[in-house]
Design a protein around this motif. Structure first.
Motif, mmCIF file in Angstrom:
data_model
loop_
_atom_site.group_PDB
_atom_site.id
_atom_site.type_symbol
_atom_site.label_atom_id
_atom_site.label_comp_id
_atom_site.label_asym_id
_atom_site.label_seq_id
_atom_site.Cartn_x
_atom_site.Cartn_y
_atom_site.Cartn_z
ATOM 1 N N ARG A 1 -2.701 2.933 -2.359
ATOM 2 C CA ARG A 1 -3.782 2.096 -2.875
ATOM 3 C C ARG A 1 -3.706 0.730 -2.169
ATOM 4 N NH1 ARG A 1 -6.043 -0.393 -7.807
ATOM 5 N NH2 ARG A 1 -3.991 -0.900 -8.663
ATOM 6 N N THR B 1 0.838 -1.202 0.000
ATOM 7 C CA THR B 1 0.000 0.000 0.000
ATOM 8 C C THR B 1 0.874 1.254 0.000
ATOM 9 O OG1 THR B 1 -1.630 -1.239 1.266
ATOM 10 C CG2 THR B 1 -1.924 1.136 1.174
ATOM 11 N N THR C 1 -8.546 3.362 -1.989
ATOM 12 C CA THR C 1 -7.439 4.309 -2.113
ATOM 13 C C THR C 1 -7.466 5.302 -0.954
ATOM 14 O OG1 THR C 1 -7.600 4.114 -4.490
ATOM 15 C CG2 THR C 1 -6.302 5.936 -3.651
#
Lengths: 373, 629
Positions: free
Chosen positions: B478, B472, B499
């Motif tokens: 994301r 991430t 997101t």
């Protein structure tokens, strides 16, 4: 007598000159053919069985023809000797017999094996008829005792082999003679009472375990579905699933797929019932009825007490074979190993049966000769 | 005596006999009637029952088991396959002496006590005559040969083949792919009618891992055939057939070459490696060491083998990647720094004085930095991450507060399951006030917050969570749900992502720079791994204190000491410019975080090498295509 006078008017036919009873022969031939058709299916469409059976039948018809030529008084004369020879052979079986599955039933004579008990099937009624017909009928008590001894000796000997089914049938053929001779009802009821009273000791001391098992299985086949009950369940299924018209020749699934045990011997009626239905069974029973009816007629017209007694015994013993076999296969009676007469595969029983029918023809001939002469 | 001399009265005797014959004839009619009644009963009254009975005799429904779907890695290598296996069965009706036969069989093939026990149990169950009862399910070629030699004194003994699951990679994928095993009584009891139907030809069911998660997909649809059999159970002809539909194949993101490299990198130590594809959440490698051979479970593991696995101190059955919950240690510092920047409790230039410890106001307790005398007087975020300064993060955590920490960490899926497509994943703990009250019944203290700042205290994460967090970070916010299966049959699996918005891109740049420094900087805590590195890697080291072993348990002291060392952790992604792979490594009791960093480097090196090779092949392929046209 009206029959005699009718015979007087008619010239003797070729068959009559050959001592052949046409209605009886016709019935026998029809059953023979019917039986062969069923046997072909029951043996898994094996021509080998069909050939063997046909050879037996040829031999048996020959024997019948030969016996039919014998004069009745000669039969009466030989009866005791035949009986004694049979008993001696039975004793020999006990000491030097050969057999299978725990039973000792055969005598082996230079490669040829035969069952002496087959001789007794005819020798017992012959001897009884011969003995009783010389006494005043109905027989007196001491003659009944002697007659019971004549029945009892071979019965016990055969039971010792052990062959319960045959011994009981042989005893029955003798008892029938005694019954036809006018045995007093008092004796009959006393004997029945004693039999009922002795049922328990008989069960405990006489019957072997496998024999008890058969009776128990008949009473409740569901108890041992895969073991002793298997045969009966499968034969009842075969008969029941045949319905009224049957599944068609060679189309019986129970018999063709080997669910039915002993399908070409003792249980052959189940094959017939499955493939030809109730109609097929009734046809066979009708033919048997024809033969029994004819035998009854011959017995009632016989000229001597000996002829009457012998013919009656042969005829009704034949019926008892039929009844016991169909009764056992359909679950009415215990499985005692009695073949279906003239249909089941097997040589000796057919020859013995036809020998009996030969005697019936001899009796029939005698009657005609006497009424003509 | 004189009576004897009487002349016989022939007419009277004929009358007597004929009367008895007539009686017998009547009896005959009666008995014929009885027979007729019996046959009528069987053939007319109960006709239907006997037809049913006769069909049940003759017609059998046989289930045709479907072929279980295959599982393969991204390159099509088989990870779960079906191979023929040979079953030894006995037709009891054809055996004269069962004990003697069993004794002879025991000399020829391996039969253990459990086989015998199962055989006796199956023998008691209701079955058709002449139905074969299985004795053992895994005959070897040699055993089949021996049986063939002795066939003539083994009547009623049969050998039949069927497909059973096989895991050709042995212990490489035991935890992720999992295994199937025989359907047990408990599972059977839980079946509904439809499941009974579906499993009528199948004896096994997925127990763990993908085999369990995708059971419905892999199983396929059972087929049937109606066959006519004879009394001996031999099938004579097929009356009707419905073919089984094989289960769907699974294609995974896993790369066997990378997986092997990860196992090799761990070099026999206990630990876990998870590598994720940054761009789609696909699991590239997933190792929990030590592992075990899943093939042992397929036809029923022996008690001895199971005890050995189950009681091993090294916990081979335990899937460390999704069930191992370890304190994340310093590996979460980059993520926390991002939170501090986002919530404006720190800036890119703000600094902290580090005397080697942190103290809360009005509290005597010292929260020590790992470096005894501290990292200096003016430690900024870049230095704090590069050198893994604890004091900086104690301070930042305290100022951000537990609510802020909890909120930001939760966005990286800490404290909740990532939702990977295998069962039994654990959520770890990302503590909050509510959590502490619920779990311990206690109020939250400021000291608790301070400890969370360096990934200790109450916080627990699984290696998968750390890898997911790193992915991430690498994708600049994301979060993509990690998944093993890339395609079911020909259908690609869906990507599920969320997101993180509103994080300033300068903050990302700063955190990336700090993580790059961890590996490439002269003072980076993982600078040992940058020698000869052909690409830029971002990483973060960590160590986690061991709390696991209870006092008084009987382990020998040497083993105990070894097992009380800190766990070594490392998270990384690469290449820095365009991240593709994110890796989390834990080496249990590795003590120094560099142990984990070296593992991560070896895995990422291999990945980069494979990427290069694949792209070269692609180019060569295109060239050869060009030559053809």
């Amino acid at each position: 007598m009206p029959e005699a006078s009718r015979d007087l008017r008619r010239p003797e036919s070729l068959l009559q000159r050959c001592h052949i009873d046409l209605p009886l022969l016709l019935g026998l031939l029809l059953i023979t053919l019917y039986g062969l058709v069923v046997l072909y299916s029951a043996s898994g469409q094996d021509l080998h069985y069909l050939q063997r059976q046909s050879v037996f039948f040829l031999l048996a018809y020959g024997v019948m023809f030969a016996v039919a030529q014998v004069r009745l008084h000669l039969l009466e004369y030989w009866a005791p000797w035949l009986f004694m020879a049979g008993v001696v052979l039975l004793v020999l079986v006990l000491f030097m017999g050969v057999g299978a599955k725990g039973a000792q039933r055969w005598l082996s004579l230079g490669g040829f094996r035969f069952q002496p008990s087959e001789i007794l099937k005819l020798a017992v009624p012959l001897a009884l008829a011969s003995y009783l017909s010389r006494r005043i009928l109905p027989p007196a008590f001491r003659h009944v005792v002697w007659a019971m001894l004549l029945i009892g000796i071979p019965t016990v000997l055969i039971m010792r082999q052990p062959d319960l089914g045959t011994s009981l049938l042989i005893a029955t053929s003798g008892l029938l003679v005694l019954f036809f001779s006018g045995l007093r009802w008092g004796y009959i009821f006393t004997a029945l009472g004693l039999m009922i009273a002795s049922a328990w000791p008989f069960w405990v001391f006489v019957l072997r375990d496998y024999q008890k098992q058969r009776i128990l299985t008949m009473l409740n086949p569901e108890a041992d579905k895969l073991g002793a009950g298997w045969n009966i369940i499968q034969s009842k299924t075969a008969i029941g699933s045949g319905g009224v018209y049957g599944k068609g020749w060679l189309n019986g699934t129970q018999s063709q797929l080997n669910f039915l045990p002993e399908s070409h011997t003792d249980f052959i009626i189940a094959v017939l019932a499955e493939e030809f239905g109730l109609v097929g069974v009734l046809l066979l029973m009708g033919l048997y009825f024809w033969i029994i009816g004819r035998g009854l007629l011959i017995a009632s017209r016989a000229q001597s007490s000996f002829g009457r007694l012998l013919a009656g015994s042969i005829t009704f013993t034949f019926f008892i074979y039929v009844f016991v076999n169909i009764g056992m296969v359909s679950g009415l009676l215990p499985v005692v190993g009695v073949p279906l007469p003239l249909v089941s595969h097997g040589g000796t029983s057919i020859v013995t049966l036809m020998m009996g029918f030969g005697m019936l023809m001899a009796i029939s001939t005698e009657q005609r000769k006497v009424s003509v002469g | 005596m004189h009576e004897h001399q009487h002349l016989k009265d022939h007419y009277k005797e004929a009358r007597i006999i004929n009367r008895r014959l007539l009686l017998a004839a009547l009896g005959t009619l009666l008995l014929f009637g009885l027979l007729f009644y019996r046959l009528y009963n069987l053939q007319v009254v109960n006709y239907q029952d006997y037809v049913t009975e006769s069909d049940r005799n003759r017609v059998q429904v046989q289930a045709l088991p479907p072929t279980r779907g295959l599982i393969m890695d991204r390159r099509g290598l088989l990870l779960a396959d079906n191979r023929p296996s040979y079953t030894l069965a006995i037709i009891k009706e054809q055996v004269d002496d069962l004990d003697a036969t069993l004794a002879l069989l025991a000399e020829l093939v391996e039969i253990n006590a459990e086989d015998l026990e199962g055989f006796e149990k199956r023998l008691q169950q209701r079955r058709r005559p002449f139905e074969a009862v299985p004795l053992t399910f895994r005959l070897t070629e040699a055993e089949i040969a021996r049986l063939a030699v002795h066939e003539y004194h083994l009547p009623g003994v049969t050998v039949s083949a069927q497909l059973v699951r096989d895991y050709p990679m042995q212990d490489l994928y035991a935890h992720s792919v999992g295994y199937v095993g025989r359907i047990n009584d408990r599972e059977l009891a839980g079946f509904d009618d439809e499941q009974f139907h579906r499993y009528s030809g199948t004896h096994t069911i997925g127990k763990i891992g993908l085999e369990r998660q995708y059971e419905d997909t892999l199983l396929g649809t059972v087929g049937y055939q109606y066959v006519e059999t004879n009394a001996r159970g031999r099938v004579l002809r097929v009356l009707e057939q419905i073919s089984p539909q094989p289960g769907e194949n699974l294609r995974l993101f896993l790369d066997t070459e990378l997986q092997r490299e990860a196992v090799a990198a761990l070099d026999g130590r206990r630990g876990a490696v998870v590598a994720l594809d940054v761009n789609n959440g696909g699991v590239l490698a997933m190792v929990s060491a030590p592992s075990y051979n899943p093939n042992l479970f397929v036809t029923g593991i022996s008690h001895r083998d199971f005890r050995q696995l189950n009681e091993s101190l090294d916990l081979p059955l335990f899937d460390r990647t999704i069930q191992g919950q370890y304190p994340p240690g310093s590996t979460i510092k980059p993520m926390l720094a991002l939170g501090g920047l986002h919530h404006k409790v720190i800036t890119l230039t703000s600094t902290v004085y580090d005397p080697g410890f942190f103290k809360l106001k009005g509290d005597e307790r010292l929260y020590r930095d790992w470096k005894r005398h501290g990292h200096g007087t003016r430690v900024d975020m870049l230095q704090a991450i590069t050198e893994s300064c604890d004091t900086y993060f104690y301070d930042m955590a305290y100022r951000l507060g537990i609510d802020g920490l909890h909120d930001f960490g939760s966005r990286f899926a800490l404290g909740s399951r990532t939702g990977i497509d295998i069962p039994s994943e654990r959520a770890g703990i990302w503590p909050s006030r509510a959590w502490k009250r619920g779990a311990m019944g206690l109020a939250w203290y400021p000291g608790d917050t301070v400890n969370v700042g360096i990934g200790q205290g109450f916080s627990l994460t699984t290696p998968l969570q750390l890898a997911s967090m790193t992915a991430t970070l690498a994708s600049r916010g994301r979060f993509i749900q990690p998944r093993l299966v890339a395609a079911i049959g020909n259908t690609l699996t869906e990507e599920k992502s969320t997101t993180l918005d509103s994080v300033d891109s300068r903050h990302w740049d700063a955190v990336f720079e700090a993580m790059e420094n961890v590996v490439h900087g002269a003072r980076g805590t993982a600078q040992v791994i940058n020698k000869g590195l052909g690409y830029r890697m971002a990483g973060k080291t960590g160590t986690a204190q061991v709390v696991g072993i209870a006092q008084g348990e009987k382990y020998d002291s040497e083993a105990l000491r070894e097992r009380q060392r800190d766990h070594a952790l490392f998270v990384a992604f690469a290449p820095l410019e365009q991240p593709q792979i994110a890796v989390a490594v834990i080496v249990e009791n590795g003590e120094k975080s560099s142990k984990a960093a070296l593992v991560a480097r070896q895995v990422i090196d291999k990945y980069m090498q494979l990427q290069l090779r694949d792209s070269e092949q692609l180019v060569r392929g295109a060239e050869s295509d060009a030559r053809i046209f």
